[in-house]
Motif scaffolding. Sequence first.
Motif, short mmCIF file in Angstrom:
data_model
loop_
_atom_site.label_atom_id
_atom_site.label_comp_id
_atom_site.label_asym_id
_atom_site.label_seq_id
_atom_site.Cartn_x
_atom_site.Cartn_y
_atom_site.Cartn_z
N LEU A 2 0.83 -1.15 0.10
CA LEU A 2 0.12 0.02 -0.06
C LEU A 2 0.87 1.23 -0.02
O LEU A 2 2.02 1.27 0.64
CB LEU A 2 -0.84 0.06 1.17
N MET B 183 2.17 -2.37 3.79
CA MET B 183 1.28 -3.68 3.87
C MET B 183 0.91 -4.13 2.56
O MET B 183 1.02 -3.58 1.70
CB MET B 183 0.28 -3.20 4.50
N ASP C 79 -7.81 -1.30 -1.45
CA ASP C 79 -8.03 -1.13 0.20
C ASP C 79 -8.14 0.41 0.64
O ASP C 79 -8.67 0.66 1.45
CB ASP C 79 -7.08 -1.88 0.86
N THR C 80 -7.46 1.44 -0.08
CA THR C 80 -7.62 2.63 0.55
C THR C 80 -8.45 3.54 -0.16
O THR C 80 -8.95 3.41 -1.31
CB THR C 80 -5.98 3.27 0.23
N VAL D 270 -1.63 5.32 2.10
CA VAL D 270 -2.49 5.10 3.33
C VAL D 270 -2.38 6.32 4.07
O VAL D 270 -1.46 7.03 4.34
CB VAL D 270 -2.08 4.26 4.26
N ASP E 119 -8.07 6.30 6.30
CA ASP E 119 -8.26 4.74 5.95
C ASP E 119 -8.17 3.83 7.46
O ASP E 119 -8.46 2.82 7.42
CB ASP E 119 -6.91 4.24 5.02
N CYS F 275 -11.45 -1.49 6.09
CA CYS F 275 -10.79 -0.69 5.18
C CYS F 275 -11.91 0.75 5.18
O CYS F 275 -12.43 0.81 4.17
CB CYS F 275 -10.82 -1.39 3.94
N HIS G 157 -6.30 0.07 10.71
CA HIS G 157 -5.70 -1.22 10.17
C HIS G 157 -4.63 -1.18 9.24
O HIS G 157 -4.39 -2.43 8.96
CB HIS G 157 -7.02 -2.27 10.01
N LEU G 158 -4.66 -0.12 8.49
CA LEU G 158 -3.77 -0.04 7.28
C LEU G 158 -2.65 0.70 7.57
O LEU G 158 -2.56 1.79 8.35
CB LEU G 158 -4.63 0.34 6.16
#
Length: 207
Positions: free
Chosen positions: A85, A100, A146-147, A88, A92, A178, A95-96
């Motif tokens: 990633l 990652m 995810d972001t 981030v 976000d 996410c 968790h991120l």
Amino acid sequence: MGYDDKLYHNVKWSLGVEREVIDGFLARSKLGYYRLKAIVECLIESAELKADTAEIGVASGLTSRIISTLNSGSTHWACDTFQGLADVSEIDGPHLRNGMLKWRLDETMIELNGIESIHVIKGYFPDSATDKMKDSLYKLVHIDVDTYKSTLAAWEFFKDRMVTGGAIVFDDVLSPRCLGAMKAWAEIGAWSKHKVTTYPPQAVVYF
């Protein structure tokens, strides 16, 4: 989890792929049965369309291998930073973090090696998109980024490049892990203009 005999019948009838191939993908895929099933169903529905496929957020490459195997010989674009990633932010959630979910390009190419229809694109998308990719039309896109920023950017790139009958499959836009992707999905508001189905944490937009 029981497998869907109708799905296998449709794959065989539409794409000519044997049940054992799909079983093999299901056994290895980290997406899980229902999320992979949604992608396969979109490929069946778009089998006759003359357009490309793409995945943004390739990781190990297995899902891109599945899409390329089932996309009726269309060009498939496999895009990833191969640095994990990259954008981030606070939006976000906790968790991120940047870096990652990192897969090195050489690791992914072990999965994709020898598949002539796949073009692997390294870099931050959509800055990394080639001119040919920009000029292409698409029948299936799998967005697994995810972001917040990357989800919006991928949507903006593809939304006007989709052919009628195509679909964009979003992963993790309904996942509380996410939060940025969830916010981006809410801002996109695709359901106001398109048919949408949801299989949390996944959503599919049909064009």
